[in-house]
Design a protein around this motif. Structure first.
Motif, PDB file in Angstrom:
ATOM      1  N   VAL A 188      52.959  21.384   3.019  1.00  0.00           N
ATOM      2  CA  VAL A 188      54.125  21.859   2.250  1.00  0.00           C
ATOM      3  C   VAL A 188      53.641  22.346   0.897  1.00  0.00           C
ATOM      4  N   ILE A 189      53.932  23.599   0.561  1.00  0.00           N
ATOM      5  CA  ILE A 189      53.550  24.059  -0.776  1.00  0.00           C
ATOM      6  C   ILE A 189      54.757  24.240  -1.689  1.00  0.00           C
ATOM      7  N   ALA A 190      55.954  24.190  -1.095  1.00  0.00           N
ATOM      8  CA  ALA A 190      57.158  24.107  -1.940  1.00  0.00           C
ATOM      9  C   ALA A 190      58.125  23.146  -1.258  1.00  0.00           C
ATOM     10  N   ARG A 191      58.520  22.136  -1.991  1.00  0.00           N
ATOM     11  CA  ARG A 191      59.440  21.133  -1.451  1.00  0.00           C
ATOM     12  C   ARG A 191      60.831  21.730  -1.297  1.00  0.00           C
ATOM     13  N   LYS A 192      61.687  21.015  -0.579  1.00  0.00           N
ATOM     14  CA  LYS A 192      63.029  21.557  -0.354  1.00  0.00           C
ATOM     15  C   LYS A 192      63.784  21.798  -1.663  1.00  0.00           C
ATOM     16  N   ASP A 193      63.508  21.007  -2.681  1.00  0.00           N
ATOM     17  CA  ASP A 193      64.264  21.086  -3.932  1.00  0.00           C
ATOM     18  C   ASP A 193      63.521  21.827  -5.039  1.00  0.00           C
ATOM     19  N   LEU A 194      62.317  22.346  -4.771  1.00  0.00           N
ATOM     20  CA  LEU A 194      61.470  22.884  -5.849  1.00  0.00           C
ATOM     21  C   LEU A 194      60.681  24.091  -5.368  1.00  0.00           C
ATOM     22  N   PRO A 195      60.281  24.997  -6.297  1.00  0.00           N
ATOM     23  CA  PRO A 195      59.414  26.106  -5.886  1.00  0.00           C
ATOM     24  C   PRO A 195      57.939  25.693  -5.856  1.00  0.00           C
ATOM     25  N   THR A 196      57.658  24.402  -5.693  1.00  0.00           N
ATOM     26  CA  THR A 196      56.270  23.950  -5.720  1.00  0.00           C
ATOM     27  C   THR A 196      56.123  22.605  -5.027  1.00  0.00           C
ATOM     28  N   PRO A 203      68.756  23.550   4.125  1.00  0.00           N
ATOM     29  CA  PRO A 203      67.641  23.407   3.185  1.00  0.00           C
ATOM     30  C   PRO A 203      66.293  23.575   3.888  1.00  0.00           C
ATOM     31  N   TYR A 204      65.335  24.137   3.177  1.00  0.00           N
ATOM     32  CA  TYR A 204      64.019  24.311   3.799  1.00  0.00           C
ATOM     33  C   TYR A 204      62.906  24.141   2.777  1.00  0.00           C
ATOM     34  N   ALA A 205      61.789  23.644   3.282  1.00  0.00           N
ATOM     35  CA  ALA A 205      60.555  23.606   2.493  1.00  0.00           C
ATOM     36  C   ALA A 205      59.755  24.852   2.871  1.00  0.00           C
ATOM     37  N   ILE A 206      58.703  25.141   2.091  1.00  0.00           N
ATOM     38  CA  ILE A 206      57.807  26.242   2.440  1.00  0.00           C
ATOM     39  C   ILE A 206      56.463  25.636   2.835  1.00  0.00           C
TER      40      ILE A 206
END
Ligand code: GLU
Length: 275
Positions: free
Chosen positions: A180-188, A143-146
């Protein structure tokens, strides 16, 4: 025409602090919009949304329809994320990884605790991964965040400012590190959703508690990168409990519902928060 907003998260009942924020926004605009910040599906509850409508109506507030629900806006956030693609990188770190890296660097964790930062700045571990390493870890299902590469982003925009209570201040884009602009579980994330939605709802005056003032630095940077209009800001004082702390779920007695049921009128609420 001034458009303001109230943007609660439906994770609990509204209390006196929310009443203050909502009334300040309502009084500060010609148009007033409502936004339900429910990207965190684990903590958001529909019955709290119903309670928000009820409490605000009871206070005498009215707003433009439709109410925007962030949980229904994932496509818009994904599109914004795509626009930022060249300035972002996947981050596979866990909280424990980040803490270890900071401890290893001999740096004390930052004490400033900007909102949402959990008390330290990300040291940039994943920024230097090679394209091959990134692909391999993604392919392995990690899993990864952005994260936003803030230095690259700031180099692109050049110096920025924001307008707070009609005064211009310099933006410090690095205040939160590579946010972080996108959490591991979300596109935001909180920051990305807020800027996309403030623009979508035509909000041109953001009123909110002064605890969110530091967030303005990141949000202004995101607005510039996404070519969104620049709103003005007017952060306001916080309504604090007897111990000088922000209200929270500890303060069940000051929820608007509890106060109403105990016989308080909307006028009593306004008097108590000095509005
Ligand atoms: N939803 C946020 C909160 O409940 C407010 C976001 C904002 O005003 O920018 O604290």
């Amino acid at each position: 025409m001034i458009v303001t907003r109230f943007a609660p998260s439906p994770t609990g009942l509204l209390h006196l602090g929310h009443a203050f924020a909502a009334i300040v926004a309502f009084q500060g605009g010609d148009d007033f919009v409502l936004r339900i910040e429910d990207i965190d599906s684990a903590r958001s509850r529909d019955h709290f949304i119903e309670a928000i409508f009820l409490d605000l109506k009871w206070l005498g507030l009215s707003w433009d329809e439709p109410v925007l629900r962030q949980s229904a806006r994932m496509d818009a956030y994904r599109a914004a994320l795509d626009q930022l693609e060249d300035l972002t990188y996947p981050c596979f770190c866990t909280r424990a990884d980040i803490a270890r890296e900071i401890a290893g660097a001999g740096d004390a964790p930052h004490a400033g605790v900007p909102h949402g930062n959990k008390g330290f700045l990300y040291p940039g571990t994943c920024r230097t991964l090679t394209a091959g390493e990134r692909q391999a870890r993604m392919a392995a299902g990690e899993p990864y965040a952005i994260r936003l590469d803030v230095a690259a982003a700031a180099a692109l925009t050049g110096p920025l400012t924001f307008l707070e209570h009609s005064r211009r201040y310099a933006v410090h884009p690095g205040l939160f590190g590579d946010v972080v602009i996108a959490r591991k579980d979300l596109p935001t994330s909180y920051h990305l959703s807020v800027v996309v939605d403030d623009a979508r709802q035509g909000v041109n005056l953001v009123t909110r508690g002064e605890d969110l003032l530091p967030a303005t630095h990141v949000q202004r940077l995101l607005q510039a990168l996404l070519a969104l209009p620049e709103p003005q800001y007017a952060h306001h004082r916080l309504i604090l409990d007897e111990d000088g702390r922000k209200f929270s779920k500890r303060n069940a007695a000051v929820t608007l519902k509890a106060l109403r049921e105990a016989g308080a009128t909307p006028a009593d609420i306004r008097a108590r928060i000095g509005l």
